[in-house]
Design a protein around this motif. Structure first.
Motif, PDB file in Angstrom:
ATOM      1  N   LEU A   1     -48.978  48.025 -26.604  1.00 15.41           N
ATOM      2  CA  LEU A   1     -48.449  48.624 -25.372  1.00 15.41           C
ATOM      3  C   LEU A   1     -46.944  48.863 -25.437  1.00 15.41           C
ATOM      4  N   PHE A   2     -46.217  47.893 -25.998  1.00 17.46           N
ATOM      5  CA  PHE A   2     -44.761  47.968 -25.895  1.00 17.46           C
ATOM      6  C   PHE A   2     -44.054  47.943 -27.248  1.00 17.46           C
ATOM      7  N   THR A   3     -43.033  48.771 -27.346  1.00 16.80           N
ATOM      8  CA  THR A   3     -42.119  48.677 -28.480  1.00 16.80           C
ATOM      9  C   THR A   3     -40.726  48.440 -27.905  1.00 16.80           C
ATOM     10  N   LEU A   4     -39.982  47.556 -28.534  1.00 13.75           N
ATOM     11  CA  LEU A   4     -38.642  47.225 -28.045  1.00 13.75           C
ATOM     12  C   LEU A   4     -37.586  47.797 -28.979  1.00 13.75           C
ATOM     13  N   LEU A   5     -36.692  48.611 -28.422  1.00 17.00           N
ATOM     14  CA  LEU A   5     -35.636  49.219 -29.233  1.00 17.00           C
ATOM     15  C   LEU A   5     -34.299  49.169 -28.493  1.00 17.00           C
ATOM     16  N   PRO A   6     -33.206  49.197 -29.252  1.00 22.08           N
ATOM     17  CA  PRO A   6     -31.906  49.308 -28.594  1.00 22.08           C
ATOM     18  C   PRO A   6     -31.602  50.780 -28.365  1.00 22.08           C
ATOM     19  N   VAL A   7     -30.767  51.073 -27.416  1.00 20.46           N
ATOM     20  CA  VAL A   7     -30.353  52.456 -27.210  1.00 20.46           C
ATOM     21  C   VAL A   7     -28.896  52.447 -26.772  1.00 20.46           C
ATOM     22  N   CYS A   8     -28.186  53.520 -27.099  1.00 20.88           N
ATOM     23  CA  CYS A   8     -26.806  53.564 -26.647  1.00 20.88           C
ATOM     24  C   CYS A   8     -26.768  54.113 -25.237  1.00 20.88           C
ATOM     25  N   CYS A   9     -25.656  53.883 -24.584  1.00 24.09           N
ATOM     26  CA  CYS A   9     -25.443  54.164 -23.168  1.00 24.09           C
ATOM     27  C   CYS A   9     -26.376  55.231 -22.598  1.00 24.09           C
ATOM     28  N   ILE A  10     -27.132  54.863 -21.559  1.00 26.60           N
ATOM     29  CA  ILE A  10     -28.079  55.803 -20.979  1.00 26.60           C
ATOM     30  C   ILE A  10     -27.560  56.411 -19.683  1.00 26.60           C
ATOM     31  N   GLY A  11     -26.278  56.149 -19.371  1.00 25.89           N
ATOM     32  CA  GLY A  11     -25.679  56.795 -18.203  1.00 25.89           C
ATOM     33  C   GLY A  11     -26.084  56.171 -16.884  1.00 25.89           C
ATOM     34  N   TYR A  12     -26.436  54.902 -16.921  1.00 29.20           N
ATOM     35  CA  TYR A  12     -26.718  54.197 -15.669  1.00 29.20           C
ATOM     36  C   TYR A  12     -25.824  52.960 -15.588  1.00 29.20           C
ATOM     37  N   CYS A  13     -24.561  53.147 -15.988  1.00 32.36           N
ATOM     38  CA  CYS A  13     -23.635  52.030 -16.082  1.00 32.36           C
ATOM     39  C   CYS A  13     -23.402  51.393 -14.722  1.00 32.36           C
ATOM     40  N   ASP A  14     -23.578  52.197 -13.653  1.00 34.48           N
ATOM     41  CA  ASP A  14     -23.418  51.625 -12.317  1.00 34.48           C
ATOM     42  C   ASP A  14     -24.532  50.646 -12.003  1.00 34.48           C
ATOM     43  N   ARG A  15     -25.599  50.676 -12.802  1.00 34.19           N
ATOM     44  CA  ARG A  15     -26.694  49.743 -12.548  1.00 34.19           C
ATOM     45  C   ARG A  15     -26.958  48.868 -13.770  1.00 34.19           C
ATOM     46  N   ALA A  16     -25.890  48.524 -14.464  1.00 35.16           N
ATOM     47  CA  ALA A  16     -26.039  47.710 -15.669  1.00 35.16           C
ATOM     48  C   ALA A  16     -26.474  46.296 -15.292  1.00 35.16           C
ATOM     49  N   PRO A  17     -27.249  45.618 -16.151  1.00 35.04           N
ATOM     50  CA  PRO A  17     -27.863  46.135 -17.378  1.00 35.04           C
ATOM     51  C   PRO A  17     -29.077  46.999 -17.072  1.00 35.04           C
ATOM     52  N   ALA A  18     -29.272  47.987 -17.917  1.00 33.25           N
ATOM     53  CA  ALA A  18     -30.332  48.941 -17.647  1.00 33.25           C
ATOM     54  C   ALA A  18     -31.146  49.205 -18.900  1.00 33.25           C
ATOM     55  N   MET A  19     -32.337  49.754 -18.650  1.00 32.51           N
ATOM     56  CA  MET A  19     -33.177  50.128 -19.796  1.00 32.51           C
ATOM     57  C   MET A  19     -33.947  51.379 -19.433  1.00 32.51           C
ATOM     58  N   VAL A  20     -34.414  52.068 -20.465  1.00 31.67           N
ATOM     59  CA  VAL A  20     -35.226  53.240 -20.214  1.00 31.67           C
ATOM     60  C   VAL A  20     -36.567  53.011 -20.883  1.00 31.67           C
ATOM     61  N   VAL A  21     -37.628  53.249 -20.125  1.00 29.17           N
ATOM     62  CA  VAL A  21     -38.973  53.081 -20.667  1.00 29.17           C
ATOM     63  C   VAL A  21     -39.635  54.441 -20.615  1.00 29.17           C
ATOM     64  N   ASN A  22     -39.955  54.971 -21.790  1.00 33.69           N
ATOM     65  CA  ASN A  22     -40.392  56.359 -21.895  1.00 33.69           C
ATOM     66  C   ASN A  22     -39.393  57.223 -21.121  1.00 33.69           C
ATOM     67  N   ASN A  23     -39.788  57.858 -20.043  1.00 41.93           N
ATOM     68  CA  ASN A  23     -38.831  58.724 -19.352  1.00 41.93           C
ATOM     69  C   ASN A  23     -38.140  58.062 -18.186  1.00 41.93           C
ATOM     70  N   ARG A  24     -38.467  56.815 -17.936  1.00 39.11           N
ATOM     71  CA  ARG A  24     -38.067  56.245 -16.668  1.00 39.11           C
ATOM     72  C   ARG A  24     -37.015  55.160 -16.852  1.00 39.11           C
ATOM     73  N   VAL A  25     -36.015  55.181 -15.965  1.00 38.49           N
ATOM     74  CA  VAL A  25     -34.902  54.247 -16.114  1.00 38.49           C
ATOM     75  C   VAL A  25     -35.025  53.102 -15.110  1.00 38.49           C
ATOM     76  N   PHE A  26     -34.729  51.907 -15.560  1.00 40.90           N
ATOM     77  CA  PHE A  26     -34.701  50.749 -14.669  1.00 40.90           C
ATOM     78  C   PHE A  26     -33.350  50.063 -14.801  1.00 40.90           C
ATOM     79  N   GLY A  27     -32.683  49.820 -13.661  1.00 36.42           N
ATOM     80  CA  GLY A  27     -31.350  49.237 -13.705  1.00 36.42           C
ATOM     81  C   GLY A  27     -31.284  47.903 -12.990  1.00 36.42           C
ATOM     82  N   ASN A  28     -30.065  47.344 -12.961  1.00 34.54           N
ATOM     83  CA  ASN A  28     -29.828  46.045 -12.345  1.00 34.54           C
ATOM     84  C   ASN A  28     -30.902  45.038 -12.742  1.00 34.54           C
ATOM     85  N   LEU A  29     -31.125  44.954 -14.031  1.00 33.58           N
ATOM     86  CA  LEU A  29     -32.251  44.152 -14.512  1.00 33.58           C
ATOM     87  C   LEU A  29     -32.014  42.664 -14.350  1.00 33.58           C
TER      88      LEU A  29
END
Ligand SMILES: Cc1cc2nc3c(=O)[nH]c(=O)nc-3n(C[C@H](O)[C@H](O)[C@H](O)COP(=O)(O)O)c2cc1C
Ligand code: SF4
Ligand code: SF4
Ligand code: SF4
Ligand code: FES
Lengths: 163, 833, 430
Positions: A113-141
């Motif tokens: 189901l899941f693969t874990l990868l690093p990514v460089c800045c996704i442009g959601y710095c106002d909601r850091a820390p953040a991640m993107v899963v497929n097309n969807r972004v999740f912030g303030n993790l």
């Protein structure tokens, strides 16, 4: 083999471009949406649709960060590791996901189901820390939020759009 | 013309010259990796940094990216620039393996040179080195990616310059990789240039790998004699074997590059390389003999024939493979001994086409490969550049890259590494299409072309009236009308006899229309131009000799570097004729069938062992210097001979011309074996040769041997009338035997190194024709000719002209079963298996 | 949130959703398009007004927008293209995303007007993969704009036809560099290409092409509607013009994007508009304009945040993405993180960047992890100087944080070396 339906759709998409190559990324994204990653066979077929040689498409596929040339899970979790997320504790996010899914960075969970990868800045710095899963972004993790997201994703087969 | 100062020396250079080139004109070689004159500037490596002290640019800048301008003051030795260059080297060496001791590039490596000259000696960077997995790239090129310094030269040459699409840059940042999509042979037949162009040892020559060091090599300027273009090479030899061939720069001919056939096709010259043993020992009736014995015995045998039947019972044959020295010697012998010949051509068609090409060319219209690159419209008629003259295809691509339209008119399913429009045309249609294309472009100006052109114009106008031009032709004529430097590339293999002259006249017409039109012929071989120059006197070809032998008029045949068994289209007839001969003398370096059958055989030296002159298809006289003296290569642990001899083992050979001179006997007693020299006998055969290098004599290297102005050929009148007499069965296919870059030439037959690249033969035919007789792409058929049948795979395409079957003269199967040439085959003779 | 300044780009900002076409029109949206395109006012007039307004490019380099459009030669061939650059991969930057999520039609109208100024007929909206939601919003709103007659064939019944397509990137920082961006759109490897020729003469498929940042374009309708004088008056400084979207992230109470007069002081931005520093945090430094600017120290806490003033202190406004660091942040660690980013994202074309950035990363990593040596410092300084001779601006940008780290925080770096490790490591709990 790509399904005929998809090929038809891709051909149409390509026909609408100024030049076929322009659609190279879109074509690869569409294939990834269906198959998760760009296998060698998919590369050869996509290249043919685009009027490119497999090598020419490979030049692009291997350049970009969001094209996968090796198998990935259904959901690719990319945790931002750039400055603001770093500042706001991205390592804790990585560690948490890593241990929850029992996979190292770069790994794919046993259930596929899941693969874990690093990514460089996704442009959601106002909601850091953040991640993107497929097309969807999740912030303030937070651990709680990550739990929620991962559970939801595991339950739900299909999703799109953004938070 | 900008004037600038570089390192305190002033120089004036043409507008648009880069500072890096301006410096080079002063003898200052600014270090560089990515810059290459043929590939242009891209500013990637940052190695060519210099300091701009005055002028429009200031500070440390890349000299390959900046055009020389008035008032510039440049320092290449400024401390800041030197420090920067040193840093670039340091950065490149961060990841470069320290494997010079096992790297084939060592000793001729730009990176090595610049690392040493830049003074970088200690690696400060303490991180790990990156490593890559290498790919299999085919029989010629070995890949070692760890050595890459990411200058992009390979990708730029391979894709941009040469037009192939299976090698390029992959990935990003410091993970960048240069390679293919997956392991496999490189598709480009110009792949060998990667070896020359890569500044490090990423691509090394597999055929030469681990055999040598640069400094151990004997090197000489040489030539490629595998096709008529005469590309310049640097031959490298070691211990009596040619180890590798590299491109040698010639601005007018091949530029910086070579084709793979030319680069890797030398292995025939090395004795002791497996089953295709080069015959190094003289033989009498098949048994080894000393050179002296073989030559004397051959001379005596020939004297006997002359005494018994008269000298006309002796005939001499050369070929397109001969050096000009050999050709002139054959000419000299036949003239002075009254032997028959020499013949250089296999049949009358072949002879007339080459002759009319050579006659039709003059100093005004002949263009070089460099000029083809600059053409703004190229018409290729009856020529398959990639197969018949590969570097010509590369030149064509350079024209196409500058947006020159390229049109091909040919029966074959032509491929070129550039955009082009192909008009499939059976040989008899080629002139018509070419005529239409040209006429429609110049028609409007025809009134002022004058008397000379009048009839030609009338003829073309009538031709255009008589039939509908193919679609797209009108548009191309318009483009042709608006260009200023068109060129016609005309072949001499599949064309009609009249086509070369017709093409020459088309060029003249375009010139009358105010264009700098040029003409570029492709001839059958490296010696063709020379053969044509010497073939003026009698109209004989090898076909006539066969008749003469059959009729008993010829009893002895002397064959100099020629193998009729390779070329003659009717093997059975040739065999029976040859067995009628009382005497067959062969002088050659190939272990050919002719050599095998010879009563006397003398091994001649190859281009690598003899100084040889070749005249290429544009009439350019060039000289190949010998690189080594020949003999059995000292390699592979063969034990030295135990018998004392002051001869080099296997070194008992002479250039063909010297051997010929010796077997022909010496009528004027002053001229013993040493008493004759090319300096004398070449001008004797061809007086014009003397004028080429006034006062300097022999050898001649560079100038063109062309008449000043030839004028309209006028042979077009016969164009349709003289076309091949209509077939008895109009449904029958015309059999076109063609050359392939790999697999058809004599060199290919005797060089294992070329074998590696040869594809299996196939027969091309038009899709309509195939459908008509029920064949599909990939079918295997048996084709029955008068002399028997052969089997071949069919390749179907609508790019092949209708009514023809195109078959390579491939050495892997016996196609020499034709009673007539050109042959025709009716549909029922083609059976699917 | 009560602001005391007039909002322009964010005037239709809703707390939880995107402004609709109708809402945009109610606020005066598409009036400029109706007036200038519908009214057939000369394209030259559009260029004149925008030039006069002093609008500087918001993509980082601050090039005057009007001048760029005017650089398309009148005699140049058609079609001519416009590219809206929403690659926005510079760490810390998220303003263009905000714009799309606030008022997409403002961007659409701006693109139409910009294209009108040089007779462009097609635009590409280039967007990065993590902005898929923005791409989706835009695609939806483009359809609405077409339906309303603001896009497509013969806009408002005039001779001017123009449309926009969304071009999705495969995700790489270098794609934001204008010339690399053009390669990316054409499906080539996105390596930068040095002018000449300039894209305004030979860009996409050898045709004239203008590349503008999304925020630059969003300003255009407002300038044309309200005039250049009005636009200039929006600025907080004499020399500036317009408002600016500042994206603040890091150790402040309320990170986010705010629209303020250009030249608003840093102190005001942080203290007033971001609720001050996060609790327990003290301002140590910030990067004022994204990852490729220099650390700005407390000494300049009051600096007006515009192009001019930052230039005066040797810094740059860049993308106005303000990343704020506090007393607990190891700036060496932050710089190492930035270098990780730049080294990973280097396109690999030229040596100083491809190899030099990983070299710097290695040196920084060794210092941070207790393997540092004195001689690394001059080596780093020299490298910073030398990467300025790279092919494009990526590597010089990457050197900015490093050189400013050495300029302002050399002691902190030395402390890492002498203590053989990171002094913040023990106390850091960030
Ligand atoms: C490495 C690099 C990345 C860039 N990324 C962006 C970007 O994401 N968005 C952007 O608008 N400009 C970016 N730029 C600047 C562009 O090259 C270009 O100057 C800008 O898009 C022009 O728009 P403007 O004149 O409206 O500012 C980048 C430049 C460099 C050197
Ligand atoms: S393989 Fe050789 S030619 Fe190609 S980029 Fe690397 S160093 Fe340059
Ligand atoms: S093009 Fe002809 S002459 Fe040149 S290298 Fe190739 S075979 Fe030799
Ligand atoms: S500086 Fe050089 S390697 Fe770095 S992104 Fe620019 S062109 Fe590519
Ligand atoms: S030779 Fe000038 S940058 Fe490479």
């Amino acid at each position: 083999m790509l399904p005929d339906e998809l090929k038809f759709k891709l051909r149409e998409m390509i026909a609408g471009a100024e030049s076929p190559r322009e659609k190279a990324i879109d074509v690869m994204f569409a294939i990834q949406e269906l198959q998760g990653w760009m296998s060698d066979e998919a590369m050869v077929e996509a290249a043919e649709l685009l009027g490119m040689t497999p090598l020419e498409l490979e030049e692009l596929a291997t350049f970009y960060d969001y094209i996968y040339r090796s198998p990935v899970g259904r959901y690719v979790i990319k945790v931002c590791d750039s400055t603001v997320c770093w500042l706001q504790g991205h390592q804790r996010v990585i560690d948490y996901i890593s241990s929850r899914l029992s996979i190292p960075m770069g790994g794919t969970s046993a259930d596929g189901l899941f693969t874990l990868l690093p990514v460089c800045c996704i442009g959601y710095c106002d909601r850091a820390p953040a991640m993107v899963v497929n097309n969807r972004v999740f912030g303030n993790l937070t651990p709680e939020k990550i739990d929620r997201v991962l559970t939801q994703l595991a339950e739900k087969a299909d999703f799109s759009g953004s938070e | 013309m900008p004037r600038l100062i570089i390192d305190e020396r002033e120089i004036e250079v043409p507008e648009g010259t880069k500072v890096i080139d301006a410096a080079q004109r002063l003898g200052i070689v600014i270090p560089r990796f990515c810059y290459h004159e043929a590939l242009g500037s891209v500013g990637a490596c940052r190695m060519c940094a210099v300091k701009f002290l005055q002028g429009p640019f200031k500070g440390v800048q890349m000299s390959c990216m900046i055009d020389a301008r008035d008032g510039m003051v440049v320092s290449t030795t400024d401390e800041e620039a030197v420090l920067f260059r040193k840093r670039v080297i340091e950065l490149l060496m961060m990841n470069h393996p320290l494997d010079c001791p096992v790297c084939d590039e060592g000793g001729q490596c730009l990176l090595q040179d610049e690392t040493v000259s830049g003074g970088h000696g200690r690696r400060r960077f303490r991180g790990p080195k990156r490593t890559y997995r290498d790919q299999y790239l085919g029989p010629y090129i070995k890949h070692e990616m760890n050595r890459c310094i990411h200058c992009y030269r390979c990708a730029r040459f391979y894709q941009e310059f040469a037009g192939y699409r299976d090698l390029g840059p992959l990935r990003i940042g410091d993970r960048m990789y240069f390679g293919r999509f997956s392991d496999g042979s490189l598709e480009s037949p110009f792949s060998g240039n990667l070896v020359d162009i890569c500044p490090t040892g990423v691509y090394t020559d597999t055929t030469a790998r681990f055999k040598l060091r640069r400094w151990e090599l004997e090197r000489s300027p040489s030539l490629c004699n595998q096709c008529s273009l005469g590309c310049n090479t640097a031959a490298n030899a070691h211990h009596r074997g040619v180890m590798r061939v590299e491109a040698r720069f010639n601005s007018e001919v091949n530029g910086y590059f070579l084709c793979d056939a030319g680069r890797f096709g030398f292995s025939y010259s090395n004795g002791g390389t497996g089953h295709r043993e080069r015959p190094l020992s003289p033989r009498i009736a098949g048994a080894p003999a000393s050179a002296h014995a073989a030559l004397t015995a051959a001379r005596e045998a020939l004297d006997n024939i002359a005494a018994k039947y008269g000298p006309r019972a002796i005939a001499a044959a050369g070929s397109h493979r001969n050096s000009f020295e050999s050709q002139c010697m054959l000419d000299l012998i036949c003239r002075t001994r009254d032997w028959r010949g020499p013949v250089f051509f296999w049949g009358p068609e072949d002879r007339r086409k080459t002759l009319s090409a050579v006659e039709g060319l003059d100093g005004e219209i002949a263009v070089s490969m460099r000029e083809i690159e600059k053409a703004d419209f190229v018409i290729v008629v009856g020529a398959d550049p990639l197969n018949e003259a590969p570097m010509g295809a590369l030149a064509l691509r350079q024209a196409a890259r500058k947006n020159a339209p390229v049109v091909t008119i040919d029966p074959r399913p032509i491929f070129l590494p550039c955009g082009f429009e192909h008009f499939p045309a059976a040989p008899e249609k080629i002139e018509r299409y070419l005529g239409m294309l040209v006429w429609k472009a110049v028609e409007k100006d025809a009134a002022r072309f004058g008397k000379d052109a009048e009839e030609f114009c009338r003829y073309l106008a009538a031709e255009c009236e008589s039939c509908e031009p193919p679609a797209a032709m009108a548009r191309l004529s318009q483009l042709l009308a608006s260009c200023s430097r068109p060129a016609i590339i005309c072949g001499t293999d599949v064309t009609l006899q009249t086509t070369p002259a017709f093409a020459a006249d088309c060029v003249r017409l375009l010139r009358l229309a105010g264009k700098q039109a040029g003409l570029f012929f492709l001839l059958p071989g490296a010696g063709s131009f020379g053969s044509a120059l010497l073939s003026g006197t009698d109209d004989k070809t090898f076909a006539d000799l066969v008749e003469d032998i059959e009729a008993g008029r010829v009893r002895a045949l002397v064959v100099g570097e020629s193998d009729p068994f390779h070329h003659y289209p009717d093997r059975a007839r040739l065999e029976s004729a040859m067995s009628k001969l009382e005497l067959l003398v062969a002088i050659d370096y190939f272990p050919s069938e002719t050599v095998r059958r010879a009563s006397f055989f003398y091994p001649s030296s190859t281009i690598f062992e003899t100084g040889s002159t070749y005249i290429n298809q544009e009439g350019r006289v060039q000289f190949a210097h010998p690189v080594h003296c020949g003999g059995v290569p000292i390699r592979g642990g063969e034990h030295p001979p135990r018998v004392y001899s002051d001869l080099v083992p296997g070194g008992d050979h002479l250039p063909a011309w010297k051997a010929l001179w010796q077997i022909a006997g010496t009528p004027d007693k002053d001229a013993g074996p040493g008493g004759i020299s090319p300096e004398k006998f070449i001008p004797a055969a061809l007086p014009a040769f003397d004028g080429l290098k006034a006062g300097h004599g022999y050898p001649v290297d560079g100038p063109r041997l062309l008449t000043a102005k030839a004028g309209f050929q006028g042979k077009w009148e016969r164009a349709s009338a003289d076309a091949r007499t209509g077939p008895e069965n109009p449904e029958a296919f015309e059999l076109l035997m063609v050359e392939w870059m790999f697999g058809t030439s004599e060199f290919s037959a005797w060089s294992d190194s070329l074998d590696a690249a040869a594809a299996a033969p196939h027969m091309s035919m038009n899709s309509k024709d195939a459908a008509r007789i029920g064949l599909c792409d990939g079918d295997t058929v048996s084709v029955e000719l008068d002399g028997g049948a052969f089997e071949i795979v069919v390749s179907v395409s609508d790019r092949t002209a209708e009514g023809v079957l195109v078959i390579p003269r491939h050495h892997s199967f016996e196609w020499r079963k034709m009673k007539d040439s050109p042959a025709r085959v009716s549909a029922e003779k083609i059976r699917k298996i | 949130m009560p602001f005391k300044y007039p909002l322009v780009l964010f005037q239709n900002r809703k707390p939880d959703r995107v402004a609709t076409l109708d809402e945009y029109r109610e606020s005066g949206g598409y009036e400029a398009l109706e007036k200038f395109i519908g009214g057939g006012i000369s394209p030259k007039e559009v260029i004149r007004l925008v030039t006069e307004s002093g609008l500087l490019g918001r993509g980082g380099a601050g090039f005057p927008a009007g001048m760029k459009w005017a650089a398309v030669p009148d005699s140049s061939p058609f079609p001519r293209y416009l590219v809206a650059n929403s690659d926005e991969m510079e760490p810390g930057t998220f303003k263009d995303r905000m714009l799309l999520h606030v008022d997409p039609h403002c961007v659409i109208e701006g693109m139409a007007l910009a294209a009108y100024s040089f007779s462009g007929s097609k635009a590409f909206f280039f967007v990065r993969p993590s902005y898929e939601s923005s791409a989706a919003i835009l695609e939806r709103e483009l359809e609405n704009a077409r339906k309303a007659g603001f896009l497509g064939n013969r806009i408002l019944g005039t001779d001017f036809s123009f449309d926009i397509v969304v071009h999705r990137s495969g995700g790489r920082y270098i794609c934001g560099e204008a010339s690399a961006l053009l390669n990316a759109i054409m499906g080539k490897r996105p390596n930068p290409v040095k002018p000449p020729p300039y894209p305004t003469e030979k860009g996409l498929w050898e045709k004239p092409t203008v590349v503008n940042n999304v925020e630059t374009l969003a300003n255009v309708p407002h300038i044309l509607r309200n005039g250049p004088e009005w636009f200039k008056s929006l600025s907080a400084t004499e020399h500036g013009a317009g408002t600016k979207i500042y994206g603040i992230s890091g150790r402040v109470s309320r990170p986010g994007a705010v629209e303020l007069p250009i030249g608003t002081r840093l102190s005001e931005i942080i203290d007033l508009h971001c609720g001050g520093m996060a609790s327990g945090s003290k301002f140590k430094a910030c990067l004022p304009g994204g990852a490729s600017t220099r650390f700005l120290t407390p000494e300049h806490y009051d600096i007006p945040m515009d192009f001019e003033d930052l230039k005066k202190i040797g810094n740059r406004l860049g993308t106005a993405a303000i990343m704020v660091f506090d007393q607990n942040t190891c700036l060496l660690g932050a710089t190492l993180n930035l270098m990780e980013f730049f080294a990973r994202e280097s396109c690999g074309w030229c040596t100083p960047c491809r190899e030099g950035l990983p070299y710097m990363r290695d040196l920084l990593w060794r210092i941070e992890n207790g393997e540092g040596k004195e001689e690394f410092i001059p080596n780093l300084r020299m490298l910073c100087k030398q990467v300025w001779n790279s092919y494009c601006a990526l590597a010089p940008g990457a050197a900015e944080p490093v050189i400013s780290l050495l300029d302002f925080f050399e002691d902190e770096v030395r402390q890492h070396i002498s203590e053989k490790g990171c002094p913040f490591h023990a106390k850091a709990d960030h």
